[in-house]
Design a protein around this motif. Structure first.
Motif, mmCIF file in Angstrom:
data_model
loop_
_atom_site.group_PDB
_atom_site.id
_atom_site.type_symbol
_atom_site.label_atom_id
_atom_site.label_comp_id
_atom_site.label_asym_id
_atom_site.label_seq_id
_atom_site.Cartn_x
_atom_site.Cartn_y
_atom_site.Cartn_z
ATOM 1 N N ASN A 28 17.215 8.975 4.253
ATOM 2 C CA ASN A 28 16.677 8.635 2.925
ATOM 3 C C ASN A 28 17.254 9.541 1.840
ATOM 4 O OD1 ASN A 28 15.135 7.012 1.219
ATOM 5 N ND2 ASN A 28 13.220 8.136 1.548
ATOM 6 N N LEU A 29 18.523 9.910 1.979
ATOM 7 C CA LEU A 29 19.158 10.811 1.002
ATOM 8 C C LEU A 29 19.482 10.105 -0.312
ATOM 9 C CD1 LEU A 29 21.575 12.829 3.328
ATOM 10 C CD2 LEU A 29 19.628 13.758 2.051
ATOM 11 N N GLN A 30 19.562 8.765 -0.292
ATOM 12 C CA GLN A 30 19.807 8.006 -1.528
ATOM 13 C C GLN A 30 21.003 8.583 -2.302
ATOM 14 O OE1 GLN A 30 15.772 7.520 -3.497
ATOM 15 N NE2 GLN A 30 15.131 8.686 -1.689
ATOM 16 N N GLY B 117 0.797 -1.220 0.000
ATOM 17 C CA GLY B 117 0.000 0.000 0.000
ATOM 18 C C GLY B 117 0.830 1.272 0.000
ATOM 19 N N ARG B 118 2.135 1.149 0.252
ATOM 20 C CA ARG B 118 2.971 2.343 0.431
ATOM 21 C C ARG B 118 4.091 2.480 -0.589
ATOM 22 N NH1 ARG B 118 2.132 6.011 4.877
ATOM 23 N NH2 ARG B 118 0.879 4.902 6.416
ATOM 24 N N ARG B 119 4.577 1.343 -1.090
ATOM 25 C CA ARG B 119 5.728 1.368 -1.989
ATOM 26 C C ARG B 119 5.340 0.737 -3.313
ATOM 27 N NH1 ARG B 119 11.030 -0.476 1.622
ATOM 28 N NH2 ARG B 119 11.327 1.622 2.506
ATOM 29 N N GLN B 120 5.711 1.360 -4.392
ATOM 30 C CA GLN B 120 5.446 0.827 -5.707
ATOM 31 C C GLN B 120 6.777 0.529 -6.377
ATOM 32 O OE1 GLN B 120 2.344 0.077 -7.025
ATOM 33 N NE2 GLN B 120 3.719 -0.936 -8.487
ATOM 34 N N ALA B 121 7.049 -0.756 -6.635
ATOM 35 C CA ALA B 121 8.258 -1.090 -7.388
ATOM 36 C C ALA B 121 7.971 -0.864 -8.867
ATOM 37 C CB ALA B 121 8.660 -2.535 -7.141
ATOM 38 N N GLY C 186 18.788 -1.770 -5.768
ATOM 39 C CA GLY C 186 19.625 -0.706 -5.196
ATOM 40 C C GLY C 186 18.791 0.489 -4.768
ATOM 41 N N ARG C 187 17.815 0.815 -5.590
ATOM 42 C CA ARG C 187 16.940 1.961 -5.305
ATOM 43 C C ARG C 187 16.258 1.862 -3.944
ATOM 44 N NH1 ARG C 187 11.017 2.723 -7.942
ATOM 45 N NH2 ARG C 187 10.546 4.792 -7.094
ATOM 46 N N TRP C 188 15.886 0.646 -3.537
ATOM 47 C CA TRP C 188 15.134 0.474 -2.286
ATOM 48 C C TRP C 188 16.040 0.250 -1.075
ATOM 49 C CZ3 TRP C 188 10.424 2.247 -1.974
ATOM 50 C CH2 TRP C 188 9.700 2.390 -3.160
ATOM 51 N N PRO D 135 6.608 2.448 5.815
ATOM 52 C CA PRO D 135 7.690 2.367 4.822
ATOM 53 C C PRO D 135 7.743 3.657 3.997
ATOM 54 C CG PRO D 135 6.216 0.437 4.686
ATOM 55 C CD PRO D 135 5.578 1.417 5.621
ATOM 56 N N ASN D 136 8.926 4.207 3.821
ATOM 57 C CA ASN D 136 9.026 5.442 3.027
ATOM 58 C C ASN D 136 9.293 5.123 1.560
ATOM 59 O OD1 ASN D 136 11.683 4.678 3.127
ATOM 60 N ND2 ASN D 136 12.393 6.391 4.349
ATOM 61 N N GLY D 137 9.232 6.148 0.724
ATOM 62 C CA GLY D 137 9.398 5.964 -0.714
ATOM 63 C C GLY D 137 10.818 6.233 -1.175
#
Lengths: 207, 207
Positions: free
Chosen positions: B66-68, A20-24, B58-60, A190-192
């Motif tokens: 959360n600076l990525q 519900g929070r993260r979209q791969a 890697g993205r997740w 969960p954050n994006g």
């Protein structure tokens, strides 16, 4: 299923709260999406074998020339946890104080011959990801904290000389929202991530 | 099974060649043991969706605030691969030249406000582990190389200012030993690790 057994559903199925929070955007193995960094720790101890299994995943991480620069400093007794609490910044202690295990992730910045190892932080980050993913696969949660007083940690702990300190990881089982101060409750999800295209650069020759 | 589907056996079962070479002291999820760094690349292309799925892992990854900070510079066309080959050191080119994809893993050492981000290398290492593990879960191989000329890479590629370069990752499908120069053939096996107890330090107060 014993505590140290991988739960295939934690690895191979996207968890409801994550879906519900993260979209791969690409069909990533669910483990990577399912791993996030909760702050709500249950009052459940982590048994020794489970802790060692989590660290074992770090052990098998890749490193430059197999130098394995990582060091895992473990706090699990009340006395050890108190030592760690003395150098974690107060804002984080609001929730890290409830974690049954704290790990200080450090690295040796030198090779065996005394020359600098330019990859020590990078390789220790690889060990951190392995630890976090292994924790997820076993049904634990792991949350890394950069907000701690490094000088005080070195002053407080009997560490080998010259280690560089990266993060304190709070490790344990997940608790309910009631374990958190009000201000952390709405952040407990969960954050994006920014779109992948913002991290990917197609190689181009300089004009 | 499409190329971008996780193969549960790559994740949940210890591979035969690994079982004979690596001994886990604690019941780690097999994915972590199965991931190693072969040098033998098959002549098989990596399709775009598979590549993006590997990068998506890697993205997740977790990162400080959360600076990525990670950036993935991709070489997959003959022209791009040639650019990368120009800065990889000759000893590695003996096998990296056969990889259908090369990734330069870099990071932004600054926060958005221009202040240093002390976790940029550590966090990018976490992204590297996720990439390597995702590659394994899809049946690909990934091998990181530190032996490349960083100044030349910056000079050669049209990179955003100020990125720090960590590793070139060779990515593709596994080929047979015949793809390797003689001197690499006997090294083409999963390597070991020092005992976990040499990386684990129990917290003790300084006397």
């Amino acid at each position: 299923m014993s505590q140290t057994e991988t739960n295939p559903s934690f690895v191979l199925e996207v968890a409801d709260e994550v879906a519900g929070r993260r979209q791969a955007d690409h069909a990533v193995t669910p483990l990577f999406l399912n791993r996030w960094s909760p702050r709500s720790f249950a009052d459940t101890p982590v048994d020794e074998e489970t802790l060692l299994t989590v660290l074992e995943a770090g052990r098998w991480s890749p490193s430059s020339n197999n130098l394995q620069p990582w060091r895992f400093i473990v706090a699990k007794t009340p006395e050890q946890l108190e030592l760690f609490q003395s150098f974690i910044l107060p804002g984080n202690r609001a929730w890290t104080d409830r974690a049954p295990v704290l790990l200080l992730l450090a690295s040796n910045p030198l090779r065996d011959n005394g020359e600098p190892n330019g990859a020590h932080a990078f390789d220790t980050g690889a060990a951190w990801a392995s630890i976090a993913l292994q924790a997820q696969a076993l049904g634990l949660i792991a949350h890394a904290v950069g907000g701690f007083d490094r000088a005080k940690a070195i002053e407080t702990l009997e560490l080998p000389d010259g280690l560089e300190l990266h993060a304190v990881v709070a490790l344990g089982y997940r608790g309910g929202l009631e374990t958190l101060d009000e201000k952390f409750r709405e952040r407990e999800a969960p954050n994006g991530r920014r779109p992948l295209r913002e991290s990917v650069i197609e190689a181009t020759a300089k004009a």
